[in-house]
Write a protein that holds these residues in place. Structure first.
Motif, PDB file in Angstrom:
ATOM      1  N   ALA A  91       2.420  13.648 -17.734  1.00 18.14           N
ATOM      2  CA  ALA A  91       4.216  13.837 -18.005  1.00 18.14           C
ATOM      3  C   ALA A  91       4.462  14.228 -16.863  1.00 18.14           C
ATOM      4  O   ALA A  91       4.259  15.251 -16.434  1.00 18.14           O
ATOM      5  N   GLY A  92       5.691  13.921 -15.594  1.00 17.92           N
ATOM      6  CA  GLY A  92       6.271  14.332 -14.968  1.00 17.92           C
ATOM      7  C   GLY A  92       5.606  14.399 -13.459  1.00 17.92           C
ATOM      8  O   GLY A  92       5.471  14.669 -12.747  1.00 17.92           O
ATOM      9  N   ILE A  93       3.709  13.808 -13.316  1.00 20.26           N
ATOM     10  CA  ILE A  93       2.970  14.250 -12.774  1.00 20.26           C
ATOM     11  C   ILE A  93       2.992  12.339 -11.589  1.00 20.26           C
ATOM     12  O   ILE A  93       2.128  11.625 -12.257  1.00 20.26           O
ATOM     13  N   PRO A  94       3.239  12.336 -10.273  1.00 21.90           N
ATOM     14  CA  PRO A  94       3.367  11.161 -10.056  1.00 21.90           C
ATOM     15  C   PRO A  94       1.950  10.322  -9.611  1.00 21.90           C
ATOM     16  O   PRO A  94       0.936  11.506  -9.379  1.00 21.90           O
ATOM     17  N   ASP A  95       1.575   9.359  -9.642  1.00 19.01           N
ATOM     18  CA  ASP A  95       0.639   8.409  -9.301  1.00 19.01           C
ATOM     19  C   ASP A  95      -0.396   9.653  -7.911  1.00 19.01           C
ATOM     20  O   ASP A  95      -1.096   9.769  -7.532  1.00 19.01           O
ATOM     21  N   SER A  96       1.288   9.353  -6.817  1.00 18.08           N
ATOM     22  CA  SER A  96       0.745   9.762  -5.491  1.00 18.08           C
ATOM     23  C   SER A  96       0.430  11.010  -5.035  1.00 18.08           C
ATOM     24  O   SER A  96      -0.128  11.378  -4.664  1.00 18.08           O
ATOM     25  N   MET A  97       0.248  11.872  -6.510  1.00 20.76           N
ATOM     26  CA  MET A  97       0.008  13.008  -6.668  1.00 20.76           C
ATOM     27  C   MET A  97      -1.583  13.380  -6.178  1.00 20.76           C
ATOM     28  O   MET A  97      -2.150  14.161  -5.847  1.00 20.76           O
ATOM     29  N   CYS A  98      -2.612  12.018  -6.800  1.00 20.23           N
ATOM     30  CA  CYS A  98      -3.953  11.964  -6.622  1.00 20.23           C
ATOM     31  C   CYS A  98      -4.298  11.116  -5.585  1.00 20.23           C
ATOM     32  O   CYS A  98      -4.558   9.937  -5.716  1.00 20.23           O
ATOM     33  N   ASP A  99      -3.448  10.505  -3.984  1.00 18.71           N
ATOM     34  CA  ASP A  99      -3.191  10.111  -3.625  1.00 18.71           C
ATOM     35  C   ASP A  99      -3.689  10.089  -2.269  1.00 18.71           C
ATOM     36  O   ASP A  99      -2.552  10.865  -1.373  1.00 18.71           O
ATOM     37  N   PHE A 100      -5.155   9.896  -1.677  1.00 20.40           N
ATOM     38  CA  PHE A 100      -4.946  10.719  -0.185  1.00 20.40           C
ATOM     39  C   PHE A 100      -4.005  10.447   0.579  1.00 20.40           C
ATOM     40  O   PHE A 100      -3.613  10.884   1.580  1.00 20.40           O
ATOM     41  N   SER A 101      -3.823   9.299   1.062  1.00 16.12           N
ATOM     42  CA  SER A 101      -3.010   8.352   1.616  1.00 16.12           C
ATOM     43  C   SER A 101      -1.049   9.095   1.623  1.00 16.12           C
ATOM     44  O   SER A 101      -0.821   8.612   2.085  1.00 16.12           O
ATOM     45  N   GLN A 102      -1.159   9.843   0.378  1.00 16.09           N
ATOM     46  CA  GLN A 102       0.094  10.554   0.491  1.00 16.09           C
ATOM     47  C   GLN A 102       0.674  11.716   0.767  1.00 16.09           C
ATOM     48  O   GLN A 102       1.560  11.828   0.800  1.00 16.09           O
ATOM     49  N   SER A 116       1.104  -0.996  -0.430  1.00 17.31           N
ATOM     50  CA  SER A 116       0.287  -0.138   0.349  1.00 17.31           C
ATOM     51  C   SER A 116       0.962   1.177   0.363  1.00 17.31           C
ATOM     52  O   SER A 116       2.185   1.185  -0.130  1.00 17.31           O
ATOM     53  N   GLY A 117       0.098   2.210  -0.072  1.00 21.83           N
ATOM     54  CA  GLY A 117       1.096   3.593  -0.641  1.00 21.83           C
ATOM     55  C   GLY A 117       1.769   3.288  -1.870  1.00 21.83           C
ATOM     56  O   GLY A 117       3.678   3.637  -1.192  1.00 21.83           O
ATOM     57  N   ALA A 118       1.386   3.800  -2.336  1.00 23.75           N
ATOM     58  CA  ALA A 118       2.757   4.104  -3.902  1.00 23.75           C
ATOM     59  C   ALA A 118       3.511   5.333  -3.672  1.00 23.75           C
ATOM     60  O   ALA A 118       2.922   6.043  -3.653  1.00 23.75           O
ATOM     61  N   GLY A 119       4.226   5.339  -3.977  1.00 22.63           N
ATOM     62  CA  GLY A 119       6.057   6.117  -3.966  1.00 22.63           C
ATOM     63  C   GLY A 119       6.006   6.780  -1.497  1.00 22.63           C
ATOM     64  O   GLY A 119       7.280   6.890  -2.109  1.00 22.63           O
ATOM     65  N   VAL A 120       5.265   5.632  -1.244  1.00 21.81           N
ATOM     66  CA  VAL A 120       6.436   5.177   0.388  1.00 21.81           C
ATOM     67  C   VAL A 120       7.576   4.832   0.249  1.00 21.81           C
ATOM     68  O   VAL A 120       8.255   5.110   0.573  1.00 21.81           O
ATOM     69  N   SER A 121       7.594   3.784  -0.600  1.00 20.92           N
ATOM     70  CA  SER A 121       9.692   3.675  -0.788  1.00 20.92           C
ATOM     71  C   SER A 121      10.342   4.333  -1.278  1.00 20.92           C
ATOM     72  O   SER A 121      10.461   4.702  -1.838  1.00 20.92           O
ATOM     73  N   ARG A 122      11.656   4.253  -0.491  1.00 21.63           N
ATOM     74  CA  ARG A 122      12.866   5.105  -0.615  1.00 21.63           C
ATOM     75  C   ARG A 122      13.083   4.468  -2.566  1.00 21.63           C
ATOM     76  O   ARG A 122      14.035   5.123  -2.552  1.00 21.63           O
ATOM     77  N   ARG A 123      13.644   3.504  -2.722  1.00 19.19           N
ATOM     78  CA  ARG A 123      13.586   3.230  -3.132  1.00 19.19           C
ATOM     79  C   ARG A 123      13.251   2.920  -4.740  1.00 19.19           C
ATOM     80  O   ARG A 123      13.290   2.672  -5.786  1.00 19.19           O
ATOM     81  N   PRO A 167       1.368  14.894   2.897  1.00 20.92           N
ATOM     82  CA  PRO A 167       2.522  14.750   4.467  1.00 20.92           C
ATOM     83  C   PRO A 167       1.529  14.191   5.039  1.00 20.92           C
ATOM     84  O   PRO A 167       1.960  14.244   6.831  1.00 20.92           O
ATOM     85  N   GLY A 168      -0.096  15.217   5.510  1.00 21.59           N
ATOM     86  CA  GLY A 168       0.027  15.736   6.998  1.00 21.59           C
ATOM     87  C   GLY A 168      -0.574  14.040   7.272  1.00 21.59           C
ATOM     88  O   GLY A 168      -0.474  13.591   8.833  1.00 21.59           O
ATOM     89  N   TYR A 169      -1.422  13.174   6.565  1.00 20.54           N
ATOM     90  CA  TYR A 169      -1.426  12.190   7.011  1.00 20.54           C
ATOM     91  C   TYR A 169      -0.373  10.822   7.594  1.00 20.54           C
ATOM     92  O   TYR A 169      -0.686  10.041   7.579  1.00 20.54           O
ATOM     93  N   LYS A 170       0.790  10.833   6.461  1.00 18.98           N
ATOM     94  CA  LYS A 170       2.013  10.059   7.063  1.00 18.98           C
ATOM     95  C   LYS A 170       1.727  11.102   8.232  1.00 18.98           C
ATOM     96  O   LYS A 170       2.734   9.967   9.040  1.00 18.98           O
ATOM     97  N   GLU A 171       2.366  12.051   8.724  1.00 19.28           N
ATOM     98  CA  GLU A 171       2.487  11.955  10.000  1.00 19.28           C
ATOM     99  C   GLU A 171       1.428  11.618  10.942  1.00 19.28           C
ATOM    100  O   GLU A 171       2.129  11.185  11.589  1.00 19.28           O
TER     101      GLU A 171
END
Length: 460
Positions: free
Chosen positions: A43-54, A27-34, A56-60
């Protein structure tokens, strides 16, 4: 290693744990550091930009929840109460001593207020149906506003459907980029956000440091058209008062507006509950904007602005939070109007709160507990050291059938984390003494436990 550094290490460990869990579960595309972020069709916009779980405030938020689970802290928020939250309350069918209610005057659920609400529902229904500007105006709205204006000795009053929005839309509507706003560093979130939205130059001064305020005004006042000084009448986190006479002197000398937020002071401060002006014996007309909320002593919902007629008339026709918002439910207005009448008729309710507040301070100090800036009113803090200790102590209190919530970073500095007790007319001194005795018994235990968690974290 200091407690704050140990807590930071604990937070870092929780973050690593959370990242590992999310990566393992997929879960959580884009969380992994690798793992590289997948690309969307743009182009250039990762899927995580339309994922509420990503967000910053939610991660915190998830990090803090992970810490709570790891350390055995219960989720203290959103507990469902089975009935009225008075001096006692029922949670999941069990009775608790309750110090987490804004019912300062003990009026919520009384027959007189219930009758006022029911009669208004019979006459006007459950909703104002529209903004008051359109078709939502009802007699209880004007009755409430006239009562508050008379209470404060002002020309007029305007009631908003939300207390938080009252500050935001009043401040942001009255000032702009040519102006300046100066507020106490411990002012409520709504004052700070109202100042941000206004576009005015913003300055905060250290809590109740009026020499610092004077220096700010000396340095910057002449560079701006209008200036607003904002403070609380009873500070919601610390339970202390501002020096209102000094503020009035400064506002007159530097030609400023003065705004006092009496959300926690109405019905609580002053010999008859008329607030901080009565407490200091000053003319209420020397304050330009009296603000307060109706959800505490007035047992309703919403907020109000009391002052000169040009102020309220301008807000009535221009403040977005009033113009474009549905009107306060008539039953809520009728309930608060009735609560205000009771306060005027029974000033001993305010005296009772002050007596209980003074007892709280005296008893806490006898037990060696830190009451911070508390001055013996309805808001009574106990400073316990850091956020981990506050969370563990609140959990321990819950297990002992006492409902009192922690105030932790970032609401306050981590070193000033606390339990915040709200005192009500319904409480007895015996109940207060019982709760404080439990704090004194549990605090050393949770401090020891918190240290063990921090030491374990530091060694990993």
């Amino acid at each position: 290693m200091s407690d704050s550094k140990k807590f930071s290490r604990l937070t870092a460990n929780a973050k690593d744990s959370l990242i590992a869990q999310m990566s393992k579960s997929g879960s959580g595309a884009g969380v992994s550091r690798r793992a590289p972020a997948r690309r969307s069709v743009v182009a250039g916009i990762p899927d995580s930009m339309c994922d509420f779980s990503q967000l910053p405030g939610y991660k915190e938020l998830k990090i803090h929840q992970t810490i709570a689970v790891q350390t055995g802290i219960m989720e203290p928020y959103f507990l469902c109460h089975d009935g009225l939250a008075k001096d006692t309350t029922r949670i999941n069918g069990e009775e608790y001593l309750n110090f987490s209610t804004y019912d300062y005057l003990g009026l919520n659920g009384t027959e007189r207020l219930n009758n006022a609400a029911c009669e208004a529902v019979r006459k006007y229904g459950t909703s104002a149906s529209a903004s008051r500007l359109v078709s939502g105006e009802r007699p209880p709205h004007r009755e409430l506003e006239r009562g508050l204006a008379d209470f404060y000795g002002t020309e007029d009053c305007l009631a908003f459907v939300s207390g938080h929005a009252t500050n935001i839309w009043t401040i942001s509507q009255l000032l702009n980029r040519n102006d300046m706003i100066v507020y106490d560093a411990l002012s409520h979130n709504s004052i700070i956000h109202g100042a941000k939205m206004s576009g005015a130059a913003r300055f905060s001064y250290p809590h109740n440091d009026y020499d610092a305020l004077e220096r700010l005004l000396s340095d910057s006042r002449a560079s701006h058209k209008r200036c607003l000084i904002a403070t609380e009448g009873l500070f919601s986190m610390d339970g202390d008062l501002p020096d209102l006479p000094r503020l009035i002197e400064l506002k007159k000398r530097f030609k400023c507006f003065l705004m006092v937020d009496e959300a926690h002071a109405l019905g609580v401060v002053g010999e008859t509950g008329h607030g901080v002006a009565e407490h200091f014996g000053v003319d209420s007309g020397d304050v330009d904007i009296w603000m307060g909320t109706l959800s505490k002593s007035m047992c309703g919902c919403g907020g109000y602005i009391a002052g000169r007629k040009p102020l309220t008339e301008y807000l009535k026709y221009s403040a977005p939070g009033f113009v474009y918002s549905v009107g306060m439910p008539p039953a809520m207005a009728a309930t608060s109007a009735e609560a205000l009448r009771i306060l005027v008729e029974e000033p001993e309710r305010a005296k009772r709160i002050q007596e209980l507040g003074g007892f709280f301070i005296q008893e806490a100090k006898r037990l060696g507990l830190d009451t911070g800036h508390g001055q013996g009113f309805a808001v009574a803090p106990l400073i316990v050291g850091n956020s981990l200790v506050a969370g563990l102590l609140s959990t321990a209190m819950h297990k002992r059938k006492v409902n009192v919530l922690p105030i932790i970073y970032p609401a306050v500095e981590d070193s000033a984390a606390r339990l915040r007790f709200f005192l009500s007319y319904s409480h007895s001194k015996e109940q207060i003494a019982q709760a404080l005795a439990i704090v004194a018994e549990e605090l050393p235990k949770v401090r020891k436990l918190a240290t063990s968690f921090s030491d374990e974290s530091a060694s990993n």
